[in-house]
Design a protein around this motif. Structure first.
Motif, PDB file in Angstrom:
ATOM      1  N   SER A 120     -17.737 -26.139 -23.483  1.00  0.00           N
ATOM      2  CA  SER A 120     -17.736 -25.855 -21.721  1.00  0.00           C
ATOM      3  C   SER A 120     -18.301 -27.676 -21.571  1.00  0.00           C
ATOM      4  O   SER A 120     -17.919 -28.422 -20.401  1.00  0.00           O
ATOM      5  CB  SER A 120     -18.987 -25.230 -20.596  1.00  0.00           C
ATOM      6  OG  SER A 120     -17.680 -23.692 -20.967  1.00  0.00           O
ATOM      7  N   TYR A 121     -19.546 -27.763 -22.258  1.00  0.00           N
ATOM      8  CA  TYR A 121     -19.476 -29.260 -22.058  1.00  0.00           C
ATOM      9  C   TYR A 121     -18.688 -30.232 -22.460  1.00  0.00           C
ATOM     10  O   TYR A 121     -18.254 -31.422 -21.654  1.00  0.00           O
ATOM     11  CB  TYR A 121     -21.096 -29.163 -23.068  1.00  0.00           C
ATOM     12  CG  TYR A 121     -21.479 -30.756 -23.121  1.00  0.00           C
ATOM     13  CD1 TYR A 121     -22.668 -31.082 -22.177  1.00  0.00           C
ATOM     14  CD2 TYR A 121     -21.329 -31.602 -23.346  1.00  0.00           C
ATOM     15  CE1 TYR A 121     -23.346 -32.322 -21.487  1.00  0.00           C
ATOM     16  CE2 TYR A 121     -22.416 -32.823 -23.231  1.00  0.00           C
ATOM     17  CZ  TYR A 121     -22.777 -33.324 -22.158  1.00  0.00           C
ATOM     18  OH  TYR A 121     -23.247 -34.325 -21.657  1.00  0.00           O
ATOM     19  N   LYS A 161     -28.491 -33.802 -25.039  1.00  0.00           N
ATOM     20  CA  LYS A 161     -26.821 -33.704 -24.492  1.00  0.00           C
ATOM     21  C   LYS A 161     -26.321 -35.214 -25.499  1.00  0.00           C
ATOM     22  O   LYS A 161     -25.102 -34.691 -25.146  1.00  0.00           O
ATOM     23  CB  LYS A 161     -26.861 -33.635 -23.634  1.00  0.00           C
ATOM     24  CG  LYS A 161     -26.732 -32.600 -22.688  1.00  0.00           C
ATOM     25  CD  LYS A 161     -27.139 -32.983 -20.981  1.00  0.00           C
ATOM     26  CE  LYS A 161     -26.870 -31.074 -19.940  1.00  0.00           C
ATOM     27  NZ  LYS A 161     -26.993 -31.232 -18.097  1.00  0.00           N
ATOM     28  N   GLN A 191     -16.130 -30.606 -19.746  1.00  0.00           N
ATOM     29  CA  GLN A 191     -16.198 -31.510 -18.619  1.00  0.00           C
ATOM     30  C   GLN A 191     -16.696 -32.409 -18.551  1.00  0.00           C
ATOM     31  O   GLN A 191     -16.508 -33.198 -18.151  1.00  0.00           O
ATOM     32  CB  GLN A 191     -17.990 -30.536 -17.939  1.00  0.00           C
ATOM     33  CG  GLN A 191     -18.062 -29.632 -17.519  1.00  0.00           C
ATOM     34  CD  GLN A 191     -19.466 -27.950 -17.705  1.00  0.00           C
ATOM     35  OE1 GLN A 191     -20.614 -28.815 -18.408  1.00  0.00           O
ATOM     36  NE2 GLN A 191     -19.335 -26.978 -17.473  1.00  0.00           N
ATOM     37  N   ARG A 192     -17.036 -32.695 -19.815  1.00  0.00           N
ATOM     38  CA  ARG A 192     -16.509 -34.555 -20.514  1.00  0.00           C
ATOM     39  C   ARG A 192     -15.718 -34.715 -20.724  1.00  0.00           C
ATOM     40  O   ARG A 192     -15.547 -35.731 -20.212  1.00  0.00           O
ATOM     41  CB  ARG A 192     -17.933 -34.896 -22.016  1.00  0.00           C
ATOM     42  CG  ARG A 192     -18.997 -34.524 -21.932  1.00  0.00           C
ATOM     43  CD  ARG A 192     -19.617 -36.194 -21.513  1.00  0.00           C
ATOM     44  NE  ARG A 192     -19.325 -37.300 -22.213  1.00  0.00           N
ATOM     45  CZ  ARG A 192     -18.934 -37.897 -23.279  1.00  0.00           C
ATOM     46  NH1 ARG A 192     -18.302 -38.414 -21.480  1.00  0.00           N
ATOM     47  NH2 ARG A 192     -19.131 -38.777 -23.638  1.00  0.00           N
ATOM     48  N   SER A 251     -21.355 -23.226 -24.422  1.00  0.00           N
ATOM     49  CA  SER A 251     -21.593 -23.381 -23.483  1.00  0.00           C
ATOM     50  C   SER A 251     -21.441 -25.065 -24.473  1.00  0.00           C
ATOM     51  O   SER A 251     -21.223 -26.448 -23.398  1.00  0.00           O
ATOM     52  CB  SER A 251     -23.302 -24.011 -24.066  1.00  0.00           C
ATOM     53  OG  SER A 251     -24.002 -22.343 -23.336  1.00  0.00           O
TER      54      SER A 251
END
Length: 341
Positions: free
Chosen positions: A281-282, A228, A285-286, A278
């Protein structure tokens, strides 16, 4: 779309009768389909008992209308017609007070109803390196207004290009001189020979964000916790680019997933699609505020061409592209179907 008011009085050089002192006629000869119709305007200048308009259209359709009013009144004779050009011939008869002999005025004029003016600009017709672009119009072209702006804030070109009524479908070309910087915005507003116009804004650029690749577990699409930090660094790079280029237009982020050639083509396509989702989406979300889209190309767009069943690390990758419009992908194996996470 624009429509001009055209004069009608004594069209085709016909002499003005005495009734012209009491009645003045003008024409709204052009209209856009769905936004109105042409109309004959009867302006009453002096006292009359009434008037009558009789017209025959070039396709045989007849128009008849009676009206009247006080001086200063304008009566509108709507000319309902389909798309296209038509010619009208006829007469306007005026009745005067006190039993005076009626007067008449011959009428002869053309009208036009135009559907939407369409412009086509294909991606391959925008040649930024060659400082030119081509486009076509669905009707004869009169001119185009062109503005080309650079990332320096300077304008490389701003002016009109005359096309002298070039037929519909003719490839039309505009060029501009060399200028410092990168072309960020091209604005076209093209006019047909009836003064209708259409326009388009082009942003012929995209920004590829350099980044460190996320390493996924074999056959998996969930992001390992240890990876991440790479995405956080990419997020900062993306945010910097958005701040730099966001003043030009509303931007988007595109995430493209790729795999090597180990495994079945169909499985690799699905895996790349899930991994791209994925990552997209990350970023969402950030807190990324711009629209984010993703697509997976599997093994079909390799960075390094290899034989089948080759575990090439360079092909297990993603691309992060910032653009105003869908990015130009020269090596895409199929037309992408961009999805939102």
């Amino acid at each position: 779309m624009s429509v001009r008011l055209l004069p009608l009085v004594a069209l085709l050089g016909l002499p003005l009768p005495a009734s012209a002192e009491a009645i003045r006629v003008s024409l709204e000869g052009k209209a856009a389909l769905g936004e109105g119709v042409p109309a004959l305007l009867v302006h009453i200048e002096e006292p009359i008992d009434g008037f009558e308009v009789k017209l025959k259209r070039s396709d045989g359709k007849t128009v008849e209308l009676k009206g009247g009013g006080k001086p200063g009144i304008t009566r509108r004779v709507a000319l309902e017609q389909p798309e296209g050009k038509f010619h009208y011939e006829g007469e306007l008869t005026v009745r005067f007070p006190g039993g005076a002999e009626p007067g008449s005025m011959p009428l002869s004029f053309d009208t036009e109803v135009n559907g939407p003016l369409r412009m086509e600009v294909r991606p391959e017709d925008v040649d930024v390196a060659g400082r030119k672009l081509r486009f076509t119009l669905s009707r004869p072209a009169a001119k185009t207004e062109v503005t080309v702006k650079m990332d320096t804030g300077k304008t490389a070109f701003a002016g009109d290009v005359d096309f002298k009524g070039a037929p519909a479908g003719t490839p039309l070309e505009v060029k501009w001189l060399p200028a410092e910087g990168k072309v960020m915005h091209i604005r076209l507003r093209a006019y047909d020979t009836s003064d209708f116009y259409t326009g388009v804004d082009l942003y012929p650029w995209q920004v590829d964000i350099p980044h460190e690749e996320v390493t996924f577990a074999s056959g998996r699409s969930d992001i390992p916790p240890a990876e991440k930090g790479k995405l956080d660094a990419s997020y900062r790079s993306i945010t910097d680019a958005l701040n730099k280029y966001g003043r030009w237009a509303s931007l988007r982020l595109y995430v493209l997933g790729h795999t090597d050639t180990v495994g079945r083509t169909e499985d690799n396509r699905e895996l790349s699609l899930k991994r791209a989702k994925s990552i997209a989406s990350y970023f969402r979300q950030r807190g990324l505020k711009v629209p984010v889209f993703y697509e997976g190309f599997g093994e079909q767009s390799p960075a390094v061409p290899t034989p089948d069943e080759t575990a090439e690390a360079a092909n297990r990758r993603a691309e992060y592209i910032i653009a105003v419009e869908d990015p130009s992908l020269t090596s895409a194996p199929f037309a992408p179907r961009w999805r939102k996470p």
